[in-house]
Design a protein around this motif. Structure first.
Motif, short mmCIF file in Angstrom:
data_model
loop_
_atom_site.label_atom_id
_atom_site.label_comp_id
_atom_site.label_asym_id
_atom_site.label_seq_id
_atom_site.Cartn_x
_atom_site.Cartn_y
_atom_site.Cartn_z
N ARG A 52 -7.42 -2.78 -3.26
CA ARG A 52 -7.33 -3.96 -2.39
C ARG A 52 -7.49 -5.24 -3.22
O ARG A 52 -6.75 -6.20 -3.04
CB ARG A 52 -8.39 -3.90 -1.28
CG ARG A 52 -8.33 -2.63 -0.44
CD ARG A 52 -9.00 -2.82 0.90
NE ARG A 52 -8.21 -3.66 1.77
CZ ARG A 52 -7.18 -3.25 2.51
NH1 ARG A 52 -6.83 -1.98 2.52
NH2 ARG A 52 -6.50 -4.10 3.26
N ARG B 38 -5.36 8.19 10.85
CA ARG B 38 -5.10 6.95 10.11
C ARG B 38 -5.90 5.80 10.72
O ARG B 38 -6.50 5.00 10.01
CB ARG B 38 -3.61 6.64 10.12
CG ARG B 38 -3.19 5.61 9.12
CD ARG B 38 -1.82 5.91 8.59
NE ARG B 38 -0.77 5.62 9.54
CZ ARG B 38 -0.04 4.51 9.51
NH1 ARG B 38 -0.29 3.57 8.62
NH2 ARG B 38 0.94 4.34 10.36
N TYR C 71 0.84 -1.21 0.00
CA TYR C 71 0.00 0.00 0.00
C TYR C 71 0.87 1.25 0.00
O TYR C 71 0.54 2.25 -0.63
CB TYR C 71 -0.97 -0.04 1.19
CG TYR C 71 -1.95 -1.17 1.05
CD1 TYR C 71 -3.10 -1.03 0.27
CD2 TYR C 71 -1.70 -2.41 1.64
CE1 TYR C 71 -3.97 -2.09 0.10
CE2 TYR C 71 -2.56 -3.48 1.46
CZ TYR C 71 -3.70 -3.32 0.70
OH TYR C 71 -4.56 -4.36 0.51
N ARG C 72 1.99 1.17 0.71
CA ARG C 72 2.91 2.31 0.72
C ARG C 72 3.49 2.54 -0.68
O ARG C 72 3.59 3.67 -1.15
CB ARG C 72 4.06 2.07 1.72
CG ARG C 72 3.60 2.21 3.16
CD ARG C 72 4.69 1.83 4.15
NE ARG C 72 4.21 1.95 5.51
CZ ARG C 72 4.27 3.06 6.24
NH1 ARG C 72 4.85 4.14 5.76
NH2 ARG C 72 3.78 3.10 7.45
N GLY D 28 -0.28 -7.13 8.43
CA GLY D 28 -1.09 -6.11 7.77
C GLY D 28 -2.29 -5.71 8.59
O GLY D 28 -2.19 -5.56 9.83
N ARG D 29 -3.42 -5.51 7.90
CA ARG D 29 -4.64 -5.09 8.59
C ARG D 29 -5.78 -6.09 8.39
O ARG D 29 -6.70 -6.16 9.18
CB ARG D 29 -5.13 -3.73 8.04
CG ARG D 29 -4.14 -2.59 8.15
CD ARG D 29 -3.96 -2.19 9.60
NE ARG D 29 -3.19 -0.95 9.75
CZ ARG D 29 -1.90 -0.81 9.50
NH1 ARG D 29 -1.20 -1.84 9.06
NH2 ARG D 29 -1.30 0.35 9.69
N ILE E 266 -5.20 -9.54 7.11
CA ILE E 266 -4.65 -10.85 6.72
C ILE E 266 -5.55 -11.97 7.29
O ILE E 266 -5.93 -12.88 6.56
CB ILE E 266 -3.18 -11.02 7.21
CG1 ILE E 266 -2.31 -9.84 6.77
CG2 ILE E 266 -2.61 -12.35 6.71
CD1 ILE E 266 -2.29 -9.57 5.29
N ALA F 191 -0.69 6.05 1.76
CA ALA F 191 -0.90 4.59 1.76
C ALA F 191 -2.27 4.27 2.34
O ALA F 191 -3.02 3.45 1.81
CB ALA F 191 0.19 3.92 2.58
O1 DC Z 1 1.45 -1.40 8.22
P1 DC Z 1 1.73 -0.04 7.61
O2 DC Z 1 1.65 1.07 8.62
O3 DC Z 1 3.00 -0.01 6.83
O4 DC Z 1 0.52 0.19 6.55
C1 DC Z 1 0.41 1.37 5.79
C2 DC Z 1 -1.07 1.60 5.44
O5 DC Z 1 -1.51 0.57 4.55
C3 DC Z 1 -2.02 1.58 6.63
O6 DC Z 1 -2.50 2.87 6.96
C4 DC Z 1 -3.18 0.74 6.20
C5 DC Z 1 -2.79 0.09 4.92
N1 DC Z 1 -2.77 -1.37 4.98
C6 DC Z 1 -3.96 -2.02 4.73
O7 DC Z 1 -4.99 -1.37 4.55
N2 DC Z 1 -3.98 -3.38 4.67
C7 DC Z 1 -2.88 -4.10 4.89
N3 DC Z 1 -2.93 -5.43 4.82
C8 DC Z 1 -1.65 -3.44 5.19
C9 DC Z 1 -1.64 -2.07 5.24
#
Ligand code: DC
Length: 219
Positions: free
Chosen positions: A96, A172, A38-39, A121-122, A124, A86
């Motif tokens: 996504r 965020r 995402y970054r 991640g967020r 997984i 991101a």
């Molecule tokens: O884990 P990170 O802080 O590097 O993630 C950066 C951004 O990417 C975070 O604000 C949300 C998004 N992200 C996401 O939506 N789903 C993921 N599996 C990983 C990150």
């Protein structure tokens, strides 16, 4: 038979990245930091279209297609501006969807001579690998997470202002948790790890204990 998968989800600066990396080393698992995808997308929207204020779906998808292994290693991905971008591109459903396959392939066929795969991640444990063998959701109170992020930024030589970092983190959190697709929520069967008062060693030990207890109950 597919190899085991560990899903580590959680909030920003909760310690999930540090935990996932340590588990990967200790267990000989391949590790994917999915936030980097995402970054990289956010970074490329900025570099491909520097004059565009709004990130459209078209621009974001073009950025996803332009990701290379080199982009994923660019230190600029950690900049605060890219961090916010991101989170914005991560709220676009088509982005996504475009990133799902790559993550699932990694989980199914981790690269190298390894025992399994660990993804952080967020989403997984909820969306990418709902069948993961182990799911850990890492969180900490937002003030503590902002303290950690300020320390990390200052160590990198960035002149971080605490109030600003805290505000960005709250924004965020809200964006990541309230988006319509794959919001940041723990999977129902996730082990919740609150790291507010724990150091990295304690977090690692607690996660390892969870994994070995799961193994005992499965045996
Ligand atoms: O884990 P990170 O802080 O590097 O993630 C950066 C951004 O990417 C975070 O604000 C949300 C998004 N992200 C996401 O939506 N789903 C993921 N599996 C990983 C990150």
């Amino acid at each position: 038979m597919t190899s085991p998968v560990i899903a580590v989800d959680g909030t920003a600066a909760s310690g999930k990245g540090t935990l996932a990396r340590r588990l990967a080393t200790a267990l000989n698992y391949a590790y994917l930091d999915t936030g980097l995808l995402y970054r990289a997308t956010g970074f490329l929207t900025a570099s491909l279209y520097p004059n565009s204020e709004k990130i459209s779906e078209e621009i974001a998808i073009e950025a996803v297609k332009a990701i290379t292994p080199e982009t994923m290693e660019n230190p600029a991905l950690r900049d605060e501006k890219i961090t916010q971008r991101a989170s914005m591109v991560a709220a676009i459903p088509a982005v996504r969807t475009a990133l799902i396959e790559q993550q699932r392939n990694f989980a199914k066929k981790p690269p190298g001579d390894v025992e399994g795969a660990i993804l952080d991640g967020r989403d997984i444990g909820t969306v990418i690998c709902p069948e993961a063998d182990y799911k850990i959701f890492v969180d900490a109170d937002v003030e503590t997470r902002a303290d950690r992020r300020v320390k990390e930024l200052r160590e990198r030589g960035v002149d971080a202002i605490h109030a600003r970092v805290l505000q960005d983190m709250r924004e965020r959190d809200t964006r990541d948790s309230s988006r319509s697709v794959a919001p940041l929520v723990p999977a129902e069967d996730a082990f919740i790890l609150d790291t507010t008062t724990m150091d990295a060693d304690a977090v690692f030990a607690t996660a390892l204990e969870f994994i070995s207890k799961r193994n005992e109950s499965k045996a």
